[in-house]
Design a protein around this motif. Structure first.
Motif, PDB file in Angstrom:
ATOM      1  N   ARG A 181      -9.248  -5.947   7.073  1.00  0.00           N
ATOM      2  CA  ARG A 181      -8.229  -5.012   7.564  1.00  0.00           C
ATOM      3  C   ARG A 181      -7.527  -4.340   6.390  1.00  0.00           C
ATOM      4  N   PHE A 182      -7.302  -3.056   6.528  1.00  0.00           N
ATOM      5  CA  PHE A 182      -6.505  -2.341   5.530  1.00  0.00           C
ATOM      6  C   PHE A 182      -5.760  -1.239   6.260  1.00  0.00           C
ATOM      7  N   PHE A 183      -4.450  -1.226   6.103  1.00  0.00           N
ATOM      8  CA  PHE A 183      -3.625  -0.234   6.788  1.00  0.00           C
ATOM      9  C   PHE A 183      -3.009   0.703   5.752  1.00  0.00           C
ATOM     10  N   PRO A 184      -3.771   1.737   5.340  1.00  0.00           N
ATOM     11  CA  PRO A 184      -3.301   2.585   4.241  1.00  0.00           C
ATOM     12  C   PRO A 184      -1.974   3.251   4.553  1.00  0.00           C
ATOM     13  N   GLU A 185      -1.772   3.615   5.823  1.00  0.00           N
ATOM     14  CA  GLU A 185      -0.541   4.345   6.164  1.00  0.00           C
ATOM     15  C   GLU A 185       0.707   3.479   5.914  1.00  0.00           C
ATOM     16  N   ALA A 186       0.529   2.161   5.947  1.00  0.00           N
ATOM     17  CA  ALA A 186       1.690   1.275   5.776  1.00  0.00           C
ATOM     18  C   ALA A 186       2.134   1.185   4.322  1.00  0.00           C
ATOM     19  N   VAL A 187       1.273   1.590   3.394  1.00  0.00           N
ATOM     20  CA  VAL A 187       1.638   1.460   1.977  1.00  0.00           C
ATOM     21  C   VAL A 187       1.573   2.808   1.245  1.00  0.00           C
ATOM     22  N   ALA A 188       1.194   3.844   1.990  1.00  0.00           N
ATOM     23  CA  ALA A 188       0.977   5.140   1.338  1.00  0.00           C
ATOM     24  C   ALA A 188       2.291   5.734   0.841  1.00  0.00           C
ATOM     25  N   VAL A 189       2.201   6.550  -0.208  1.00  0.00           N
ATOM     26  CA  VAL A 189       3.369   7.280  -0.719  1.00  0.00           C
ATOM     27  C   VAL A 189       3.024   8.780  -0.758  1.00  0.00           C
ATOM     28  N   ARG A 190       4.025   9.647  -0.719  1.00  0.00           N
ATOM     29  CA  ARG A 190       3.786  11.101  -0.762  1.00  0.00           C
ATOM     30  C   ARG A 190       3.047  11.495  -2.030  1.00  0.00           C
TER      31      ARG A 190
END
Ligand SMILES: C[S@@+](CC[C@H](N)C(=O)[O-])C[C@H]1O[C@@H](n2cnc3c(N)ncnc32)[C@H](O)[C@@H]1O
Length: 447
Positions: free
Chosen positions: A162-171
């Motif tokens: 599992r990987f949730f990129p949106e939870a750790v993404a930055v602008r």
């Protein structure tokens, strides 16, 4: 590579629930190898571990009221540390769900060996990232570059991680590592679209690529924005090598969902568990040290978490209890939930009812910590046979080179009766109100 939980460990030593709770969350004082041997395969979603780093010294924080420390010294150096670590990593892989991940936190001393070991255990295809956690605290080197990073190795059990990129993404217009406004755009041209959104373009191989400033992007594997806890940091609990919660928040946000089970098998001051509780994850924490468990328990209480406190294979013993053989045996019986031995049978020191039936106990005196001799074993087993020929036997024996082993038990083993030798070790690290801890070892522990 996977190892099945051992049947004998399923029976002994018993898991003692010190404080029950209706919740799924658990804090266990144990050698994590023993605990993991009892947990079902595929039951954990995320394991983060920050084990001793093989520094060769006791991690100690000097305080006037009491010392907080755990040993990180290894007879034989990496030669004994690595097999010790590997045994535990094998079990960690077994515990992971098919979508689960392991994050192993180490530094320059052992991370490269651990990566080779993890490639063997998980397969090279299990490798996901080598995260470099950079910090700037601590002293400066004079004869080489200052060592200012730890390594966190991420492996997944299968290709379904599992990987949730949106939870750790930055602008995109922020530095992906430190969050500051991005200054350098590598010659990208700036534009504004009809809605006022800023974007950049670059032409490559005849194609124009467009990147919006406010678009979220996944940070790289070099983390610059999480500092070590400073002396005055309110998060600091005085536990050596305590990690910042921000580090765990990123790991957990990236790989778990609310309700998932997160385990930290070397939990120290309980950073992982406190973060898991705050983020609505279930937790399982384990540490071998009484002090660590105490600090973690208090920290979780402050978070308002509800959890059970358990103990496996570790018995705290007071100064009074090691004054005589009888008081020591009473303490061990109490710690294991065992009964007194039968009347008129001084060589049978206790009785334990286990799933596989009744076991007669041999408990050596606390001092001197001599190995049990084959003659003592023979006399004990003769006493058990004379009293109840169908009873099993369980011998606690001080750990020592040449100490009694299964060979000495052969005649009785052949009759198919349950029989076990459990090496025991005295750890004189005092905790609150205790003189030391008696550790019941799993048969294979090279330390
Ligand atoms: C580096 S510290 C963990 C610090 C933790 N991450 C924190 O934020 O506080 C390592 C911990 O591993 C524990 N430990 C050492 N050997 C262990 C074992 N065999 N099983 C469980 N815990 C162990 C030590 O007592 C120590 O608390």
């Amino acid at each position: 590579m996977s190892a099945a939980p051992s049947d004998s460990l399923n029976l002994f030593p018993p898991l003692v629930v010190v404080e029950p709770s209706g919740s799924r969350d658990r804090l266990v004082q144990a050698d994590c190898l023993d605990l993991m041997g009892r947990l079902p395969e595929g039951s954990v979603d995320l394991i983060y571990v920050d084990p001793p780093f093989a520094t060769g010294r006791s991690r100690r924080v000097g305080r006037t009221d009491r010392q907080r420390s755990y040993p990180d010294t290894w007879d034989g150096g990496l030669g004994s540390y690595l097999p010790w670590l590997k045994d535990r990593l094998v079990q960690m892989r077994r515990l992971l769900a098919p979508t689960g991940s392991l994050f192993l936190h180490l530094d320059w001393r052992a991370s490269h060996y651990a990566k080779v070991a993890l490639d063997e255990i998980f397969g090279a295809s299990g490798f996901r990232n080598e995260i470099v956690w950079h910090y700037s605290s601590g002293g400066r080197a004079r004869r080489c570059f200052s060592r200012k990073h730890d390594v966190i190795l991420w492996y997944s059990r299968t290709s379904r991680w599992r990987f949730f990129p949106e939870a750790v993404a930055v602008r995109r217009d922020r530095c992906p590592s430190c969050g500051a406004a991005r200054k350098s755009w590598n010659h990208l041209r700036r534009h504004t679209d009809e809605d006022g959104r800023v974007y950049r373009t670059i032409k490559s191989a005849g194609k124009i690529y467009r990147y919006y400033d406010d678009e979220p992007v996944v940070p790289p594997d070099v983390w610059l924005d999480v500092g070590h806890l400073q002396q005055k940091d309110p998060e600091r609990l005085g536990y050596p090598t305590q990690k910042p919660e921000a580090l765990l928040r990123r790991v957990m946000a990236a790989t778990t969902r609310p309700g998932d089970l997160v385990a930290d098998l070397f939990c120290g001051s309980g950073t992982t568990l406190a973060v898991a509780s705050g983020m609505g994850r279930s937790f399982l924490g384990c540490d071998i040290g009484a002090e660590a468990v105490e600090i973690t328990r208090a920290r979780l209480d402050r978070c308002g978490a509800s959890f059970s406190v358990e103990r496996l294979g570790l018995l705290p013993v007071t100064g009074e209890q090691i004054e005589s053989a009888e008081s020591f045996r009473r303490a061990v019986r109490q710690g294991l939930g065992a009964l007194h031995g039968p009347r008129g049978q001084p060589l049978i020191h206790g009785m334990l009812e286990l799933a596989g039936g009744r076991r007669c106990l041999w408990i050596p005196p606390p001092l001197p910590r001599e190995p049990t001799s084959p003659e003592q074993v023979r006399r004990f087993l003769a006493a058990v046979d004379a009293w109840d020929a169908a009873a099993g036997a369980l011998l606690l024996c001080w750990e020592r080179e040449g100490a009694v082993g299964h060979g000495d038990l052969e005649p009785r083993s052949r009759r198919g009766l349950p029989l076990q030798v459990v090496p025991i070790r005295w750890s004189s690290q005092p905790g609150e109100g205790v003189a030391g801890t008696l550790q019941l070892l799993s048969p294979k522990d090279p330390r």
